[in-house]
Design a protein around this motif. Structure first.
Motif, PDB file in Angstrom:
ATOM      1  N   TRP A  36      -0.843  38.680  22.922  1.00 33.27           N
ATOM      2  CA  TRP A  36      -1.396  39.705  22.027  1.00 33.27           C
ATOM      3  C   TRP A  36      -1.214  39.218  20.598  1.00 33.27           C
ATOM      4  O   TRP A  36      -0.119  38.807  20.215  1.00 33.27           O
ATOM      5  CB  TRP A  36      -0.685  41.035  22.210  1.00 33.27           C
ATOM      6  N   HIS A  37      -2.278  39.265  19.859  1.00 28.90           N
ATOM      7  CA  HIS A  37      -2.267  38.929  18.443  1.00 28.90           C
ATOM      8  C   HIS A  37      -2.802  40.128  17.678  1.00 28.90           C
ATOM      9  O   HIS A  37      -3.429  41.006  18.254  1.00 28.90           O
ATOM     10  CB  HIS A  37      -3.155  37.714  18.166  1.00 28.90           C
ATOM     11  N   ARG A  38      -2.602  40.123  16.376  1.00 29.81           N
ATOM     12  CA  ARG A  38      -3.169  41.192  15.557  1.00 29.81           C
ATOM     13  C   ARG A  38      -3.610  40.647  14.213  1.00 29.81           C
ATOM     14  O   ARG A  38      -3.108  39.623  13.730  1.00 29.81           O
ATOM     15  CB  ARG A  38      -2.158  42.325  15.355  1.00 29.81           C
ATOM     16  N   GLN A  39      -4.573  41.355  13.630  1.00 30.90           N
ATOM     17  CA  GLN A  39      -5.061  40.980  12.316  1.00 30.90           C
ATOM     18  C   GLN A  39      -5.230  42.239  11.483  1.00 30.90           C
ATOM     19  O   GLN A  39      -6.052  43.110  11.806  1.00 30.90           O
ATOM     20  CB  GLN A  39      -6.389  40.229  12.413  1.00 30.90           C
ATOM     21  N   ALA A  40      -4.434  42.322  10.438  1.00 31.98           N
ATOM     22  CA  ALA A  40      -4.525  43.441   9.513  1.00 31.98           C
ATOM     23  C   ALA A  40      -5.564  43.127   8.437  1.00 31.98           C
ATOM     24  O   ALA A  40      -5.855  41.946   8.188  1.00 31.98           O
ATOM     25  CB  ALA A  40      -3.166  43.697   8.875  1.00 31.98           C
ATOM     26  N   PRO A  41      -6.107  44.130   7.780  1.00 32.23           N
ATOM     27  CA  PRO A  41      -7.110  43.887   6.732  1.00 32.23           C
ATOM     28  C   PRO A  41      -6.588  42.937   5.663  1.00 32.23           C
ATOM     29  O   PRO A  41      -5.490  43.131   5.132  1.00 32.23           O
ATOM     30  CB  PRO A  41      -7.351  45.291   6.160  1.00 32.23           C
ATOM     31  N   GLY A  42      -7.359  41.907   5.372  1.00 37.65           N
ATOM     32  CA  GLY A  42      -6.997  40.963   4.335  1.00 37.65           C
ATOM     33  C   GLY A  42      -5.917  39.967   4.706  1.00 37.65           C
ATOM     34  O   GLY A  42      -5.454  39.208   3.853  1.00 37.65           O
ATOM     35  N   LYS A  43      -5.511  39.970   5.979  1.00 39.91           N
ATOM     36  CA  LYS A  43      -4.443  39.066   6.413  1.00 39.91           C
ATOM     37  C   LYS A  43      -4.927  38.178   7.545  1.00 39.91           C
ATOM     38  O   LYS A  43      -5.928  38.456   8.194  1.00 39.91           O
ATOM     39  CB  LYS A  43      -3.217  39.867   6.848  1.00 39.91           C
ATOM     40  N   GLN A  44      -4.173  37.121   7.789  1.00 37.53           N
ATOM     41  CA  GLN A  44      -4.503  36.217   8.875  1.00 37.53           C
ATOM     42  C   GLN A  44      -4.061  36.810  10.211  1.00 37.53           C
ATOM     43  O   GLN A  44      -3.130  37.632  10.269  1.00 37.53           O
ATOM     44  CB  GLN A  44      -3.814  34.866   8.667  1.00 37.53           C
ATOM     45  N   ARG A  45      -4.716  36.383  11.266  1.00 40.65           N
ATOM     46  CA  ARG A  45      -4.317  36.808  12.599  1.00 40.65           C
ATOM     47  C   ARG A  45      -2.943  36.222  12.914  1.00 40.65           C
ATOM     48  O   ARG A  45      -2.667  35.060  12.609  1.00 40.65           O
ATOM     49  CB  ARG A  45      -5.346  36.340  13.630  1.00 40.65           C
ATOM     50  N   GLU A  46      -2.091  37.038  13.529  1.00 37.71           N
ATOM     51  CA  GLU A  46      -0.740  36.584  13.835  1.00 37.71           C
ATOM     52  C   GLU A  46      -0.378  36.917  15.280  1.00 37.71           C
ATOM     53  O   GLU A  46      -0.858  37.922  15.835  1.00 37.71           O
ATOM     54  CB  GLU A  46       0.283  37.237  12.895  1.00 37.71           C
TER      55      GLU A  46
END
Length: 115
Positions: A36-46
């Motif tokens: 599972w990865h996530r990407q917040a607005p304006g940030k890179q996927r982590e």
């Protein structure tokens, strides 16, 4: 054809819980590392969490003790149980599979943590 379909996202208040699901087809998820990865607005996927074929998991420091990754081999589904959610957990959450033919991604599910 490999397909990963996420579900379970939504709006939740701080301190609340959600369980995300990732239904896999075209692969046997117990054979590969799933994540599972996530990407917040304006940030890179982590990376948030990963579960290896043997069943062991590892987590980003920011979610340790709050999130749990698991899988149901019969349902060919990976889960992410998220507890004590914080506003900074707000992001689009993506499921992925690391296979010998490549890395596959789902389209994501949005999690919004807000009061």
């Amino acid at each position: 054809q490999v397909q990963l379909v996420e579900s379970g996202g939504g709006l939740v208040q701080p301190g609340g819980s959600l369980r995300l699901s990732c239904a896999a087809s075209g692969i046997t998820l117990s054979t590969y590392t799933m994540g599972w990865h996530r990407q917040a607005p304006g940030k890179q996927r982590e990376l948030v969490a990963r579960i290896k074929s043997g069943g062991s998991g590892n987590y980003a420091d920011s979610v340790k003790g709050r999130f749990t990754i698991s899988r149901d081999i019969v349902k060919n589904t990976v889960y992410l149980q998220m507890n004590n959610l914080k506003p900074e957990d707000t992001a689009v959450y993506y499921c992925n599979a690391e296979t010998i033919t490549g890395v596959y991604w789902g389209k994501g599910t949005l999690v919004t943590v807000s009061s």
